[in-house]
Design a protein around this motif. Sequence first.
Motif, PDB file in Angstrom:
ATOM      1  N   GLY A 253       0.790  -1.222   0.000  1.00 31.16           N
ATOM      2  CA  GLY A 253       0.000   0.000   0.000  1.00 31.16           C
ATOM      3  C   GLY A 253       0.822   1.271   0.000  1.00 31.16           C
ATOM      4  O   GLY A 253       1.986   1.296   0.410  1.00 31.16           O
ATOM      5  N   THR A 254       0.188   2.331  -0.455  1.00 31.70           N
ATOM      6  CA  THR A 254       0.847   3.637  -0.502  1.00 31.70           C
ATOM      7  C   THR A 254       1.118   4.162   0.906  1.00 31.70           C
ATOM      8  O   THR A 254       2.053   4.943   1.104  1.00 31.70           O
ATOM      9  N   THR A 255       0.311   3.762   1.895  1.00 27.49           N
ATOM     10  CA  THR A 255       0.533   4.248   3.266  1.00 27.49           C
ATOM     11  C   THR A 255       1.816   3.669   3.847  1.00 27.49           C
ATOM     12  O   THR A 255       2.610   4.388   4.470  1.00 27.49           O
ATOM     13  N   SER A 256       2.040   2.372   3.650  1.00 27.35           N
ATOM     14  CA  SER A 256       3.300   1.767   4.104  1.00 27.35           C
ATOM     15  C   SER A 256       4.468   2.393   3.357  1.00 27.35           C
ATOM     16  O   SER A 256       5.533   2.661   3.939  1.00 27.35           O
ATOM     17  N   ASN A 257       4.285   2.614   2.054  1.00 23.49           N
ATOM     18  CA  ASN A 257       5.327   3.218   1.231  1.00 23.49           C
ATOM     19  C   ASN A 257       5.717   4.592   1.763  1.00 23.49           C
ATOM     20  O   ASN A 257       6.906   4.897   1.949  1.00 23.49           O
ATOM     21  N   ARG A 258       4.722   5.436   2.031  1.00 23.61           N
ATOM     22  CA  ARG A 258       4.995   6.790   2.508  1.00 23.61           C
ATOM     23  C   ARG A 258       5.671   6.764   3.872  1.00 23.61           C
ATOM     24  O   ARG A 258       6.556   7.582   4.154  1.00 23.61           O
ATOM     25  N   THR A 259       5.265   5.824   4.729  1.00 24.46           N
ATOM     26  CA  THR A 259       5.885   5.710   6.048  1.00 24.46           C
ATOM     27  C   THR A 259       7.359   5.341   5.917  1.00 24.46           C
ATOM     28  O   THR A 259       8.233   5.954   6.541  1.00 24.46           O
ATOM     29  N   LEU A 260       7.644   4.333   5.102  1.00 26.53           N
ATOM     30  CA  LEU A 260       9.026   3.892   4.910  1.00 26.53           C
ATOM     31  C   LEU A 260       9.901   4.999   4.326  1.00 26.53           C
ATOM     32  O   LEU A 260      11.029   5.222   4.770  1.00 26.53           O
ATOM     33  N   GLU A 261       9.386   5.690   3.318  1.00 29.94           N
ATOM     34  CA  GLU A 261      10.177   6.728   2.667  1.00 29.94           C
ATOM     35  C   GLU A 261      10.359   7.950   3.569  1.00 29.94           C
ATOM     36  O   GLU A 261      11.334   8.688   3.436  1.00 29.94           O
ATOM     37  N   THR A 262       9.433   8.156   4.498  1.00 30.41           N
ATOM     38  CA  THR A 262       9.585   9.227   5.484  1.00 30.41           C
ATOM     39  C   THR A 262      10.717   8.920   6.457  1.00 30.41           C
ATOM     40  O   THR A 262      11.529   9.791   6.800  1.00 30.41           O
ATOM     41  N   ILE A 263      10.781   7.674   6.901  1.00 26.66           N
ATOM     42  CA  ILE A 263      11.712   7.291   7.963  1.00 26.66           C
ATOM     43  C   ILE A 263      13.112   6.987   7.431  1.00 26.66           C
ATOM     44  O   ILE A 263      14.112   7.261   8.109  1.00 26.66           O
ATOM     45  N   ALA A 264      13.210   6.425   6.235  1.00 24.83           N
ATOM     46  CA  ALA A 264      14.510   5.960   5.714  1.00 24.83           C
ATOM     47  C   ALA A 264      15.500   7.112   5.547  1.00 24.83           C
ATOM     48  O   ALA A 264      15.143   8.200   5.107  1.00 24.83           O
ATOM     49  N   ASP A 265      16.753   6.822   5.884  1.00 27.14           N
ATOM     50  CA  ASP A 265      17.802   7.804   5.618  1.00 27.14           C
ATOM     51  C   ASP A 265      18.325   7.615   4.196  1.00 27.14           C
ATOM     52  O   ASP A 265      17.837   6.765   3.443  1.00 27.14           O
ATOM     53  N   GLU A 266      19.333   8.380   3.821  1.00 30.08           N
ATOM     54  CA  GLU A 266      19.817   8.348   2.443  1.00 30.08           C
ATOM     55  C   GLU A 266      20.466   7.011   2.083  1.00 30.08           C
ATOM     56  O   GLU A 266      20.639   6.688   0.909  1.00 30.08           O
ATOM     57  N   ASN A 267      20.817   6.224   3.099  1.00 27.83           N
ATOM     58  CA  ASN A 267      21.400   4.904   2.859  1.00 27.83           C
ATOM     59  C   ASN A 267      20.352   3.789   2.877  1.00 27.83           C
ATOM     60  O   ASN A 267      20.693   2.606   2.823  1.00 27.83           O
ATOM     61  N   GLY A 268      19.089   4.183   2.968  1.00 28.66           N
ATOM     62  CA  GLY A 268      18.024   3.191   2.959  1.00 28.66           C
ATOM     63  C   GLY A 268      17.891   2.434   4.268  1.00 28.66           C
ATOM     64  O   GLY A 268      17.375   1.321   4.293  1.00 28.66           O
ATOM     65  N   ARG A 269      18.330   3.038   5.367  1.00 29.78           N
ATOM     66  CA  ARG A 269      18.199   2.406   6.681  1.00 29.78           C
ATOM     67  C   ARG A 269      17.125   3.126   7.485  1.00 29.78           C
ATOM     68  O   ARG A 269      16.887   4.327   7.319  1.00 29.78           O
ATOM     69  N   VAL A 270      16.471   2.371   8.373  1.00 33.35           N
ATOM     70  CA  VAL A 270      15.398   2.934   9.194  1.00 33.35           C
ATOM     71  C   VAL A 270      15.709   2.709  10.665  1.00 33.35           C
ATOM     72  O   VAL A 270      16.547   1.879  11.020  1.00 33.35           O
ATOM     73  N   ARG A 271      15.020   3.453  11.524  1.00 34.18           N
ATOM     74  CA  ARG A 271      15.165   3.273  12.966  1.00 34.18           C
ATOM     75  C   ARG A 271      13.814   3.466  13.631  1.00 34.18           C
ATOM     76  O   ARG A 271      12.892   4.056  13.047  1.00 34.18           O
ATOM     77  N   GLU A 272      13.703   2.964  14.840  1.00 30.64           N
ATOM     78  CA  GLU A 272      12.471   3.113  15.604  1.00 30.64           C
ATOM     79  C   GLU A 272      12.149   4.599  15.765  1.00 30.64           C
ATOM     80  O   GLU A 272      12.996   5.381  16.180  1.00 30.64           O
ATOM     81  N   GLN A 273      10.928   4.976  15.433  1.00 32.56           N
ATOM     82  CA  GLN A 273      10.507   6.365  15.634  1.00 32.56           C
ATOM     83  C   GLN A 273       9.016   6.517  15.373  1.00 32.56           C
ATOM     84  O   GLN A 273       8.360   5.630  14.832  1.00 32.56           O
ATOM     85  N   SER A 274       8.479   7.657  15.778  1.00 29.07           N
ATOM     86  CA  SER A 274       7.094   8.005  15.481  1.00 29.07           C
ATOM     87  C   SER A 274       7.033   9.500  15.215  1.00 29.07           C
ATOM     88  O   SER A 274       7.958  10.246  15.555  1.00 29.07           O
TER      89      SER A 274
END
Length: 341
Positions: A253-274
């Motif tokens: 879904g686009t909602t998961s997509n937008r969440t991931l792209e919001t959180i990811a850094d330029e190296n494509g890594r994510v961290r716990e956050q809200s």
Amino acid sequence: MEVKDFYFDLPEELIAQHPLEKRDESRLMIVDKNSGSIEHKKFKDILDYLEPGDCLVLNDTRVLPARLIGSKENSGGKMEFLLLKRLDKKRWETLVKPGKRAQLGAKFVFGNGELKAEVVGMAEEGSRVVEFHYEGIFEEVLDRLGQMPLPPYIKETLEDKERYQTVYSKEVGSAAAPTAGLHFTQELLDMIREKGVKTAFVTLHVGLGTFRPVKAEKIEQHIMHAEYYIMNEETARLINSTKEKGKRVIAVGTTSNRTLETIADENGRVREQSGWTDIFIYPGYKFKIVDALITNFHLPESTLIMLVSAFAGRDTIMKAYKTAVEDKYRFFSFGDAMFLK
């Protein structure tokens, strides 16, 4: 780019008015975003296109029965309330119809007086800040009195409220369903996991701003409404591990997509956050983390068709939508799905 670049002609009869009897029997269009090739399958065939080590990221938000029908105190005039955003324990930003009857200080009653409301403020785009009065737990009162806030293009009554929830919905707070997830059954999810595909959950509480029409002529001038998201440590670890192993992160879904792209850094890594995201993804955007996308068929000139066009290319998407119309795919919330790989 101009909004009209994302227009397509959609016959009204292709707008799905009800869910299919079996969630995973909907049709699935497989689109290769590199070659533009198209295949036609059933949704349950998604299993054949997922590989061991892939990670499906699903939005576990749960839709509030956020549509309330009540009456104005004293006059008894019928009113419709749609809850948009919780501000604190008793106050909500709310769309009220007819708005002219909902001036500051106006009071309303729902059910047999089990729930009462008063307009205590004005918000953006004509919405109201409403304070509710009730005994007990608000969510339980709402579950008894509220109706599912189905989109305006769905004219038929939904008999089973759970059909506008994903089978994995958990975190209550959305004004609309993350509809790409409606196709999954528990059995299909079990088979996906048995194949060695990981499932990870984020939460993005879907607001109606996602579906509001783009009124600007140039898409760059459109401003998205902010929506609240949560990513926990377990999900972040799963996603980072998937990327490190060279496997795919697949947004459901686009909602998961937008969440991931919001959180990811330029190296494509994510961290716990809200936090709150108003990310607007349209052609020209460089994706940081999402490798493939499962999505429904969206409205012409919507921010959602712009997002999928950013992911797979506008020409590829417009060709796929033309094919979907010709082949009589079902559109929008209760419609068919597309896998962009």
